[in-house]
Design an enzyme around this catalytic site. Sequence first.
Site, short mmCIF file in Angstrom:
data_model
loop_
_atom_site.label_atom_id
_atom_site.label_comp_id
_atom_site.label_asym_id
_atom_site.label_seq_id
_atom_site.Cartn_x
_atom_site.Cartn_y
_atom_site.Cartn_z
N ARG A 85 45.87 52.80 56.36
CA ARG A 85 46.27 52.91 55.26
C ARG A 85 44.34 52.37 55.01
O ARG A 85 44.05 51.36 55.42
CB ARG A 85 46.75 51.79 54.78
CG ARG A 85 47.00 51.62 53.60
CD ARG A 85 48.33 50.49 53.26
NE ARG A 85 48.49 50.01 51.82
CZ ARG A 85 48.54 48.82 51.26
NH1 ARG A 85 47.27 47.66 51.87
NH2 ARG A 85 48.00 48.87 50.02
N HIS A 129 42.80 50.73 44.26
CA HIS A 129 43.58 49.31 45.05
C HIS A 129 41.89 48.07 44.42
O HIS A 129 41.16 47.65 44.99
CB HIS A 129 42.91 48.99 46.38
CG HIS A 129 43.39 47.60 47.27
ND1 HIS A 129 44.49 48.11 48.59
CD2 HIS A 129 42.92 46.70 47.49
CE1 HIS A 129 44.16 46.93 49.30
NE2 HIS A 129 43.63 46.19 47.98
N GLU A 174 49.32 46.21 44.86
CA GLU A 174 49.28 45.06 44.67
C GLU A 174 49.19 45.55 42.74
O GLU A 174 47.70 44.27 41.99
CB GLU A 174 48.61 44.25 45.14
CG GLU A 174 49.24 43.51 46.44
CD GLU A 174 47.88 42.92 47.48
OE1 GLU A 174 47.93 41.90 46.39
OE2 GLU A 174 48.98 42.34 48.60
N ASN A 301 53.41 43.85 51.11
CA ASN A 301 52.70 42.86 51.57
C ASN A 301 53.03 41.85 51.68
O ASN A 301 53.59 41.49 50.86
CB ASN A 301 51.69 43.18 51.05
CG ASN A 301 50.70 43.98 50.65
OD1 ASN A 301 51.03 44.82 51.25
ND2 ASN A 301 49.24 44.67 49.66
N TYR A 303 52.08 37.52 52.97
CA TYR A 303 51.55 36.67 53.42
C TYR A 303 51.80 35.10 53.97
O TYR A 303 51.04 34.63 55.17
CB TYR A 303 50.14 36.85 53.09
CG TYR A 303 49.59 37.97 53.39
CD1 TYR A 303 48.67 37.68 53.98
CD2 TYR A 303 49.19 39.36 52.30
CE1 TYR A 303 47.54 39.30 54.58
CE2 TYR A 303 48.51 39.57 52.44
CZ TYR A 303 47.34 40.20 53.27
OH TYR A 303 46.86 41.32 53.38
N GLU A 378 51.47 45.49 54.05
CA GLU A 378 49.66 44.25 54.88
C GLU A 378 50.50 43.27 54.54
O GLU A 378 51.39 42.46 55.09
CB GLU A 378 49.01 43.76 53.41
CG GLU A 378 48.28 45.01 52.48
CD GLU A 378 47.30 44.50 51.67
OE1 GLU A 378 46.71 43.45 51.57
OE2 GLU A 378 46.76 45.21 51.37
C1 FCB Z 1 45.83 41.48 49.76
C2 FCB Z 1 45.08 42.37 49.54
C3 FCB Z 1 44.13 42.70 50.14
C4 FCB Z 1 43.55 41.44 50.72
C5 FCB Z 1 44.34 40.59 51.18
C6 FCB Z 1 43.55 39.77 52.13
O1 FCB Z 1 46.57 40.77 48.65
O2 FCB Z 1 46.00 43.62 48.81
O3 FCB Z 1 42.82 43.82 49.58
O4 FCB Z 1 42.27 41.00 49.79
O5 FCB Z 1 45.49 40.08 50.11
#
Ligand code: FCB
Length: 493
Positions: A85, A129, A174, A301, A303, A378
Amino acid sequence: MPTAWQEPSEPLALPAHFLLGSATAAYQIEGAATEDGRGPSIWDTFSHTPGKTWNGDTGDVAADHYHRLDEDLDLMASLGLRAYRFSIAWSRIQPTGRGQANPKGLDFYRRLVDGLLDRGITPVATLYHWDLPQALEDTGGWTNRTTAHAFADYARVVGEALGDRIAVWTTLNEPWCSAYLGYGSGAHAPGRTDGAAALTAVHHLNLAHGLAVQQLKAVTTNTPQYSITLNFHVLRGRGAGAEEAVRRIDALANRSFTEPLLRGRYPEDLIEDTAAVTDWAFVQDGDLTQIHQPLDLLGVNYYATTAVRLWDGETPRQNHDGHKDMGGSPWPGSPHVEFLEQEGPHTAMGWNIDPAGLEELLLDLHTRYPNQPLVITENGAAFDDHLSARPDGTYAVHDPERIDYLRSHLFAAHRALAAGVDLRGYFVWSLMDNFEWGYGYSKRFGIVHVDYATQRRTPKDSALWYRDLALTGSIPPLPTERTDGHAGRAPGP
Ligand code: FCB
């Protein structure tokens, strides 16, 4: 609180056609910022403005991927990646965001895509992006409706050039960050701090997506899938008023995108909550029909999770929403919501590690939008990696924390699959260390280490672990004894 779960003792198989790959973004890795006709983007301007990024870092050189394309393609092949990607830099294709295509810009992405296909790697292309051509920002950027139309034209230009060979098209990455961090908090380019501008940008980004999908569909000649990638906020409510705090932030962060995209409407509570900021007059008749295009895949995405409560108005207000404080707020109309510090463990970003949040998110999306196929576009973690020299002169990076992070989140994804979620793939962020926006080069998310002085690439232990995963198609259980001296940690509490 995260739910406890049992570490599996057997490898867990992933579905046969599961897309397992890695992700990057143009401005974060390419460098070559002024070469071959590339025009400036808002991230060039922002990163070159004193005080905006850590150490004044910019993406001028980044990981020099533009000049090291073949080496990086071979690297991906050596890691057994099944999919890649990447994003296309709009200002390489149209230096001012409009008009004639720049042939050299298109050539670079043609070489990239052909190089992937030659190596059996599925190309997954993101059109945007965050790197808006500066010339478009000069006429209002995402607060100007014409930017959505310019984006649709750009999508058509790229679709005409690559529309016979891309497997998955993602319009935007995002849009929450583009709108709320770019125009609300000021932590991202273009660095504006105006809540009304942020909400206007939300709508124009949604519109840009819908128009672009239609343009792509008109010109592609293979049978690609169409998608958009959102960064969902998985919310943990705390204290009195927890439900109200969660509802408000869910509306701003999540439903301001999912509802128009997947149901063709803006949530009523969002419009009420933000009434003091804007009257939403920028939404014109017919816009929601344009936005509401069928999506083959919804990109997710993930985290960390976000903890919120209603502020009591007296104690000092906390602001741990995981984003740099640059003076403005990314939460228009919600100054009374507090973002609380969360319990560890944390990554080097200070983000809490909570794999159960990913499982909850996938299940929640599956419940809210039952027929919507999902893909994790992500997931990954920054840690303070150390490069060590081996006796034979090669290098290594032992990153057991990253392996634990990836394993625990892949297991979470697997549990969601087992519960019936239509999950089609997983992309680790990131293939290689890169320019982490406002944090510059201080944060390393790669499974491949980049020595910025020499541009040498060194696969970290996590890359070798990920290669085994990609080659076998199953997530290995924790080895009982590790050779790297790390005891291993079962994820969860
Ligand atoms: C996301 C972004 C990516 C990177 C990660 C850690 O928000 O899409 O570009 O910065 O976080």
